[in-house]
Design a protein around this motif. Sequence first.
Motif, PDB file in Angstrom:
ATOM      1  N   UNK A  85       1.005  -1.148  -0.135  1.00 56.40           N
ATOM      2  CA  UNK A  85      -0.079  -0.181  -0.020  1.00 56.40           C
ATOM      3  C   UNK A  85       0.819   1.119   0.118  1.00 56.40           C
ATOM      4  N   UNK A  86       2.657   1.764   0.976  1.00 52.89           N
ATOM      5  CA  UNK A  86       3.155   2.418   0.585  1.00 52.89           C
ATOM      6  C   UNK A  86       3.416   2.691  -0.732  1.00 52.89           C
ATOM      7  N   UNK A  87       3.401   1.438  -1.400  1.00 47.06           N
ATOM      8  CA  UNK A  87       4.355   1.872  -2.941  1.00 47.06           C
ATOM      9  C   UNK A  87       3.644   2.594  -3.717  1.00 47.06           C
ATOM     10  N   UNK A  88       2.301   2.032  -3.550  1.00 41.33           N
ATOM     11  CA  UNK A  88       1.165   3.115  -4.505  1.00 41.33           C
ATOM     12  C   UNK A  88       0.611   4.380  -3.469  1.00 41.33           C
ATOM     13  N   UNK A  89       0.352   4.980  -2.347  1.00 38.71           N
ATOM     14  CA  UNK A  89       0.537   5.737  -1.881  1.00 38.71           C
ATOM     15  C   UNK A  89       2.012   6.860  -2.218  1.00 38.71           C
ATOM     16  N   UNK A  90       2.981   6.456  -2.334  1.00 34.18           N
ATOM     17  CA  UNK A  90       4.056   7.123  -2.102  1.00 34.18           C
ATOM     18  C   UNK A  90       4.148   7.732  -4.118  1.00 34.18           C
ATOM     19  N   UNK A  91       3.147   6.281  -5.203  1.00 34.63           N
ATOM     20  CA  UNK A  91       3.631   6.806  -6.269  1.00 34.63           C
ATOM     21  C   UNK A  91       2.371   8.731  -6.698  1.00 34.63           C
ATOM     22  N   UNK A  92       1.217   8.330  -5.531  1.00 33.66           N
ATOM     23  CA  UNK A  92       0.570   9.024  -5.662  1.00 33.66           C
ATOM     24  C   UNK A  92       0.725  10.527  -5.265  1.00 33.66           C
ATOM     25  N   UNK A  93       2.027  10.514  -4.250  1.00 39.92           N
ATOM     26  CA  UNK A  93       2.461  11.555  -3.832  1.00 39.92           C
ATOM     27  C   UNK A  93       3.215  12.156  -4.537  1.00 39.92           C
ATOM     28  N   UNK A  94       4.114  11.263  -5.387  1.00 37.71           N
ATOM     29  CA  UNK A  94       4.982  11.722  -6.447  1.00 37.71           C
ATOM     30  C   UNK A  94       4.300  12.834  -7.572  1.00 37.71           C
ATOM     31  N   UNK A  95       3.103  12.339  -8.495  1.00 35.62           N
ATOM     32  CA  UNK A  95       2.016  13.199  -8.629  1.00 35.62           C
ATOM     33  C   UNK A  95       1.875  14.098  -8.593  1.00 35.62           C
ATOM     34  N   UNK A  96       1.335  14.318  -6.923  1.00 35.04           N
ATOM     35  CA  UNK A  96       0.960  15.220  -6.285  1.00 35.04           C
ATOM     36  C   UNK A  96       2.424  16.043  -6.437  1.00 35.04           C
ATOM     37  N   UNK A  97       3.439  16.040  -5.434  1.00 36.60           N
ATOM     38  CA  UNK A  97       4.337  16.795  -5.506  1.00 36.60           C
ATOM     39  C   UNK A  97       4.876  17.136  -7.079  1.00 36.60           C
ATOM     40  N   UNK A  98       4.643  16.854  -7.859  1.00 36.73           N
ATOM     41  CA  UNK A  98       4.953  17.614  -9.162  1.00 36.73           C
ATOM     42  C   UNK A  98       4.014  18.440  -9.828  1.00 36.73           C
ATOM     43  N   UNK A  99       2.791  18.364  -9.181  1.00 32.30           N
ATOM     44  CA  UNK A  99       1.918  19.402  -9.922  1.00 32.30           C
ATOM     45  C   UNK A  99       1.844  20.631  -9.335  1.00 32.30           C
ATOM     46  N   UNK A 100       2.242  20.352  -7.244  1.00 31.65           N
ATOM     47  CA  UNK A 100       2.421  21.354  -6.627  1.00 31.65           C
ATOM     48  C   UNK A 100       3.946  22.222  -7.508  1.00 31.65           C
ATOM     49  N   UNK A 101       5.006  21.511  -7.751  1.00 25.32           N
ATOM     50  CA  UNK A 101       6.107  22.114  -8.577  1.00 25.32           C
ATOM     51  C   UNK A 101       5.453  23.270  -9.550  1.00 25.32           C
ATOM     52  N   UNK A 102       4.401  22.370 -10.286  1.00 24.50           N
ATOM     53  CA  UNK A 102       4.086  23.417 -11.094  1.00 24.50           C
ATOM     54  C   UNK A 102       3.639  24.352 -11.429  1.00 24.50           C
ATOM     55  N   UNK A 103       2.744  24.695 -10.092  1.00 23.54           N
ATOM     56  CA  UNK A 103       2.244  25.427  -9.470  1.00 23.54           C
ATOM     57  C   UNK A 103       3.240  26.055  -8.563  1.00 23.54           C
ATOM     58  N   UNK A 104       4.086  26.008  -8.694  1.00 22.24           N
ATOM     59  CA  UNK A 104       4.389  26.771  -7.524  1.00 22.24           C
ATOM     60  C   UNK A 104       4.441  27.112  -6.819  1.00 22.24           C
TER      61      UNK A 104
END
Length: 335
Positions: A85-104
Amino acid sequence: MRAFACDNCRSLIFFENDRCFTCGHEQGYDRSVGALVSLDHTSLERCANADLIGCNWLTKSGGLCECCLLTRTRPADTDLAGMAAWRLTEAAKRRLAYQLDHLKLPTTPRTEDPEKGLAFDLLSSAQQNVITGHADGVITIDLAEGDDPHREAMRVKLAEPYRTMLGHLRHEIGHWYWQVLVDDTPFIDRFRDLFGDDRESYSDALQEHYGKPDDNSWADTHVSHYAAAHPWEDWAETFAHYLHIRDTTETASWYGLRVDGPSLDLAVSWDAEIRVDPVEDVENFDELARSWIALKLVLNQLNRSMGKDDLYPFTLTPAVLDKLRFVHVVVTSHR
């Protein structure tokens, strides 16, 4: 999410890839440039979690990448279900982090700011009682939400039309951004005009919310039933929906999607090229909303054609659009 290309053969690759399946070159995500790069073309190394949970981010040190470093607590290696479950959650968190970076938007880790920084406690409810939530920058996630049957059971139990791990992450980090971007800022008065008085008792509001039946009285003014519980939850739900909308329209834009029909006498303006990436200024929220409303109608019909429920089962009323506009102004003004 943008479309990525292999920097060796220019074939299409995806954010989660760790190699190009056309030419075979190993790939990793370089956060500093916001792109996947071939390991042959960089001095960066794979994250230390690459083999353990499939993290494809790169790091200068060879240790944990910046996204994995945000995780303060994770399951023990002996907890096999929790590790999956941690593996799946970190994958979602990486997508979140990418978007937050994009929004600065800031993602200051707890290790740099022990009092107000960001940290994730990813806990397994198989080992202890876990309540998904937020407390002053610490986001707690029940990893059981990564299990499809469990999450679907909770969605039905709580009468929610939508429930995903990425949705949880976007909602909970929305609470943190309220503290960082709205509380004790010039935005607070307008926030209270739109969302209500955040100084009302949170515990009393939740008790009242769960103690009465859902009569749908919230539908004209809130994006979801839970948003009506308290102004903080209204902000977090609206913030999460803003991220849903931004990510989906950005993806559609990168793939050149258009919405040109059907040719009916409808109030909706259909000639809608989804070219929206409204990050630069606060004036183009209307274009984002127009694109999204056209796009979500098509996406919902495509889902129905596959026998699935609507992809986006929510109605954006004028009051909800005003709240989304406020989130847009706060996010873009910070940038």
